[in-house]
Design a protein around this motif. Structure first.
Motif, PDB file in Angstrom:
ATOM      1  N   TYR A  37       0.799  -1.232   0.000  1.00 52.04           N
ATOM      2  CA  TYR A  37       0.000   0.000   0.000  1.00 52.04           C
ATOM      3  C   TYR A  37       0.831   1.282   0.000  1.00 52.04           C
ATOM      4  O   TYR A  37       0.572   2.193  -0.768  1.00 52.04           O
ATOM      5  N   ALA A  38       1.786   1.366   0.887  1.00 55.09           N
ATOM      6  CA  ALA A  38       2.381   2.658   1.212  1.00 55.09           C
ATOM      7  C   ALA A  38       3.754   2.923   0.613  1.00 55.09           C
ATOM      8  O   ALA A  38       4.277   4.009   0.782  1.00 55.09           O
ATOM      9  N   THR A  39       4.343   1.975  -0.094  1.00 60.06           N
ATOM     10  CA  THR A  39       5.742   2.154  -0.477  1.00 60.06           C
ATOM     11  C   THR A  39       5.968   2.485  -1.945  1.00 60.06           C
ATOM     12  O   THR A  39       7.062   2.875  -2.320  1.00 60.06           O
ATOM     13  N   TYR A  40       4.959   2.331  -2.787  1.00 60.27           N
ATOM     14  CA  TYR A  40       5.151   2.654  -4.203  1.00 60.27           C
ATOM     15  C   TYR A  40       4.486   3.986  -4.525  1.00 60.27           C
ATOM     16  O   TYR A  40       3.571   4.434  -3.839  1.00 60.27           O
ATOM     17  N   ASP A  41       4.978   4.626  -5.585  1.00 61.19           N
ATOM     18  CA  ASP A  41       4.443   5.913  -6.018  1.00 61.19           C
ATOM     19  C   ASP A  41       3.692   5.783  -7.341  1.00 61.19           C
ATOM     20  O   ASP A  41       2.671   6.412  -7.531  1.00 61.19           O
ATOM     21  N   GLN A  42       4.221   4.978  -8.236  1.00 64.88           N
ATOM     22  CA  GLN A  42       3.573   4.726  -9.525  1.00 64.88           C
ATOM     23  C   GLN A  42       3.798   3.258  -9.871  1.00 64.88           C
ATOM     24  O   GLN A  42       4.839   2.689  -9.534  1.00 64.88           O
ATOM     25  N   LEU A  43       2.817   2.677 -10.579  1.00 66.68           N
ATOM     26  CA  LEU A  43       2.923   1.279 -10.962  1.00 66.68           C
ATOM     27  C   LEU A  43       2.335   1.069 -12.343  1.00 66.68           C
ATOM     28  O   LEU A  43       1.245   1.570 -12.647  1.00 66.68           O
ATOM     29  N   VAL A  44       3.075   0.342 -13.181  1.00 69.19           N
ATOM     30  CA  VAL A  44       2.552  -0.161 -14.452  1.00 69.19           C
ATOM     31  C   VAL A  44       2.936  -1.630 -14.492  1.00 69.19           C
ATOM     32  O   VAL A  44       4.131  -1.965 -14.461  1.00 69.19           O
ATOM     33  N   LEU A  45       1.940  -2.502 -14.522  1.00 69.74           N
ATOM     34  CA  LEU A  45       2.156  -3.942 -14.574  1.00 69.74           C
ATOM     35  C   LEU A  45       1.331  -4.515 -15.710  1.00 69.74           C
ATOM     36  O   LEU A  45       0.129  -4.260 -15.785  1.00 69.74           O
ATOM     37  N   LYS A  46       1.978  -5.236 -16.592  1.00 69.01           N
ATOM     38  CA  LYS A  46       1.297  -5.971 -17.660  1.00 69.01           C
ATOM     39  C   LYS A  46       1.696  -7.427 -17.487  1.00 69.01           C
ATOM     40  O   LYS A  46       2.874  -7.715 -17.285  1.00 69.01           O
ATOM     41  N   TYR A  47       0.720  -8.327 -17.576  1.00 69.45           N
ATOM     42  CA  TYR A  47       1.025  -9.729 -17.332  1.00 69.45           C
ATOM     43  C   TYR A  47       0.120 -10.648 -18.137  1.00 69.45           C
ATOM     44  O   TYR A  47      -0.925 -10.242 -18.637  1.00 69.45           O
ATOM     45  N   GLN A  48       0.549 -11.896 -18.235  1.00 69.16           N
ATOM     46  CA  GLN A  48      -0.285 -12.951 -18.776  1.00 69.16           C
ATOM     47  C   GLN A  48      -0.423 -13.996 -17.690  1.00 69.16           C
ATOM     48  O   GLN A  48       0.570 -14.571 -17.216  1.00 69.16           O
ATOM     49  N   SER A  88      12.571  -1.504   1.261  1.00 70.62           N
ATOM     50  CA  SER A  88      11.123  -1.420   1.460  1.00 70.62           C
ATOM     51  C   SER A  88      10.420  -2.294   0.417  1.00 70.62           C
ATOM     52  O   SER A  88      10.748  -2.256  -0.767  1.00 70.62           O
ATOM     53  N   PRO A  89       9.465  -3.128   0.851  1.00 71.10           N
ATOM     54  CA  PRO A  89       8.756  -4.011  -0.076  1.00 71.10           C
ATOM     55  C   PRO A  89       7.836  -3.200  -0.980  1.00 71.10           C
ATOM     56  O   PRO A  89       7.143  -2.291  -0.523  1.00 71.10           O
ATOM     57  N   LEU A  90       7.843  -3.509  -2.271  1.00 72.95           N
ATOM     58  CA  LEU A  90       7.012  -2.791  -3.235  1.00 72.95           C
ATOM     59  C   LEU A  90       5.893  -3.675  -3.772  1.00 72.95           C
ATOM     60  O   LEU A  90       4.726  -3.292  -3.753  1.00 72.95           O
ATOM     61  N   ILE A  91       6.242  -4.860  -4.264  1.00 77.03           N
ATOM     62  CA  ILE A  91       5.253  -5.711  -4.910  1.00 77.03           C
ATOM     63  C   ILE A  91       5.741  -7.161  -4.888  1.00 77.03           C
ATOM     64  O   ILE A  91       6.937  -7.421  -4.914  1.00 77.03           O
ATOM     65  N   THR A  92       4.786  -8.072  -4.815  1.00 77.77           N
ATOM     66  CA  THR A  92       5.049  -9.493  -4.983  1.00 77.77           C
ATOM     67  C   THR A  92       4.326  -9.941  -6.236  1.00 77.77           C
ATOM     68  O   THR A  92       3.149  -9.619  -6.409  1.00 77.77           O
ATOM     69  N   ILE A  93       5.017 -10.647  -7.101  1.00 78.70           N
ATOM     70  CA  ILE A  93       4.379 -11.267  -8.261  1.00 78.70           C
ATOM     71  C   ILE A  93       4.597 -12.766  -8.112  1.00 78.70           C
ATOM     72  O   ILE A  93       5.738 -13.219  -8.003  1.00 78.70           O
ATOM     73  N   LEU A  94       3.525 -13.503  -8.069  1.00 73.23           N
ATOM     74  CA  LEU A  94       3.606 -14.940  -7.895  1.00 73.23           C
ATOM     75  C   LEU A  94       3.964 -15.583  -9.237  1.00 73.23           C
ATOM     76  O   LEU A  94       3.105 -15.798 -10.085  1.00 73.23           O
ATOM     77  N   ALA A  95       5.252 -15.858  -9.411  1.00 75.08           N
ATOM     78  CA  ALA A  95       5.777 -16.329 -10.695  1.00 75.08           C
ATOM     79  C   ALA A  95       5.123 -17.637 -11.143  1.00 75.08           C
ATOM     80  O   ALA A  95       5.021 -17.885 -12.339  1.00 75.08           O
ATOM     81  N   ASN A  96       4.657 -18.444 -10.223  1.00 75.20           N
ATOM     82  CA  ASN A  96       4.008 -19.696 -10.600  1.00 75.20           C
ATOM     83  C   ASN A  96       2.561 -19.487 -11.040  1.00 75.20           C
ATOM     84  O   ASN A  96       1.918 -20.419 -11.504  1.00 75.20           O
ATOM     85  N   LYS A  97       2.059 -18.251 -10.938  1.00 75.08           N
ATOM     86  CA  LYS A  97       0.689 -17.943 -11.347  1.00 75.08           C
ATOM     87  C   LYS A  97       0.612 -17.142 -12.639  1.00 75.08           C
ATOM     88  O   LYS A  97      -0.452 -17.001 -13.219  1.00 75.08           O
ATOM     89  N   VAL A  98       1.745 -16.582 -13.073  1.00 74.64           N
ATOM     90  CA  VAL A  98       1.768 -15.800 -14.311  1.00 74.64           C
ATOM     91  C   VAL A  98       2.802 -16.386 -15.273  1.00 74.64           C
ATOM     92  O   VAL A  98       3.842 -16.887 -14.851  1.00 74.64           O
ATOM     93  N   SER A  99       2.487 -16.336 -16.556  1.00 79.55           N
ATOM     94  CA  SER A  99       3.404 -16.836 -17.578  1.00 79.55           C
ATOM     95  C   SER A  99       4.533 -15.848 -17.842  1.00 79.55           C
ATOM     96  O   SER A  99       5.676 -16.234 -18.054  1.00 79.55           O
ATOM     97  N   ASN A 100       4.182 -14.566 -17.862  1.00 79.18           N
ATOM     98  CA  ASN A 100       5.171 -13.519 -18.067  1.00 79.18           C
ATOM     99  C   ASN A 100       4.609 -12.199 -17.557  1.00 79.18           C
ATOM    100  O   ASN A 100       3.408 -12.079 -17.334  1.00 79.18           O
ATOM    101  N   TYR A 101       5.493 -11.240 -17.375  1.00 81.85           N
ATOM    102  CA  TYR A 101       5.058  -9.921 -16.919  1.00 81.85           C
ATOM    103  C   TYR A 101       6.102  -8.867 -17.263  1.00 81.85           C
ATOM    104  O   TYR A 101       7.270  -9.183 -17.474  1.00 81.85           O
ATOM    105  N   GLU A 102       5.626  -7.626 -17.305  1.00 77.94           N
ATOM    106  CA  GLU A 102       6.482  -6.440 -17.421  1.00 77.94           C
ATOM    107  C   GLU A 102       6.063  -5.509 -16.292  1.00 77.94           C
ATOM    108  O   GLU A 102       4.888  -5.182 -16.159  1.00 77.94           O
ATOM    109  N   LEU A 103       7.017  -5.101 -15.490  1.00 79.10           N
ATOM    110  CA  LEU A 103       6.742  -4.291 -14.312  1.00 79.10           C
ATOM    111  C   LEU A 103       7.570  -3.014 -14.347  1.00 79.10           C
ATOM    112  O   LEU A 103       8.771  -3.058 -14.616  1.00 79.10           O
TER     113      LEU A 103
END
Length: 118
Positions: A37-48, A88-103
């Motif tokens: 919630y509190a540690t990122y300022d901007q986010l762009v995530l694209k995933y499959q 500071s933690p920003l984001i977790t992406i569960l790699a076993n749940k997505v085929s690919n991503y751009e963050l």
């Protein structure tokens, strides 16, 4: 203190709360990650998602500052991508749940823009 969103665009994605928490693929309802919630300022995530659905999340706030591109890689602490400057933690992406991503994520504290691609 709650922040005021300036831009929020979710495509085939659902967030547990207004601008953070668990992230879900809307097609299969699978949890694909967690956005701090509190540690990122901007986010762009694209995933499959592993189900084949393509999704994206774009978020920034009224008080967001333009991130300075940084060549450093995000560090991983307990499966979370963290800012290398202060861990500071920003984001977790569960790699076993997505085929690919751009963050692309900007740290609220140091204003560095980090890019991660899988």
């Amino acid at each position: 203190m709650a922040r005021s969103l300036k831009n929020k665009e979710l495509i085939n994605t659902r967030l547990a709360t207004n601008y953070g928490g668990w992230m879900y693929c809307e097609q299969c309802q699978t949890n694909i990650g967690y956005l701090c919630y509190a540690t990122y300022d901007q986010l762009v995530l694209k995933y499959q998602c592993k189900c084949g659905s393509h999704g994206s999340v774009t978020l920034d706030f009224i008080d967001s500052q333009k991130g300075q591109e940084c060549r450093e890689q995000l560090t991983i602490v307990k499966n979370r991508f963290c800012c290398p400057a202060d861990q500071s933690p920003l984001i977790t992406i569960l790699a076993n749940k997505v085929s690919n991503y751009e963050l692309k994520v900007t740290c609220k504290a140091c204003h560095h823009l980090y890019t991660q691609v899988k």
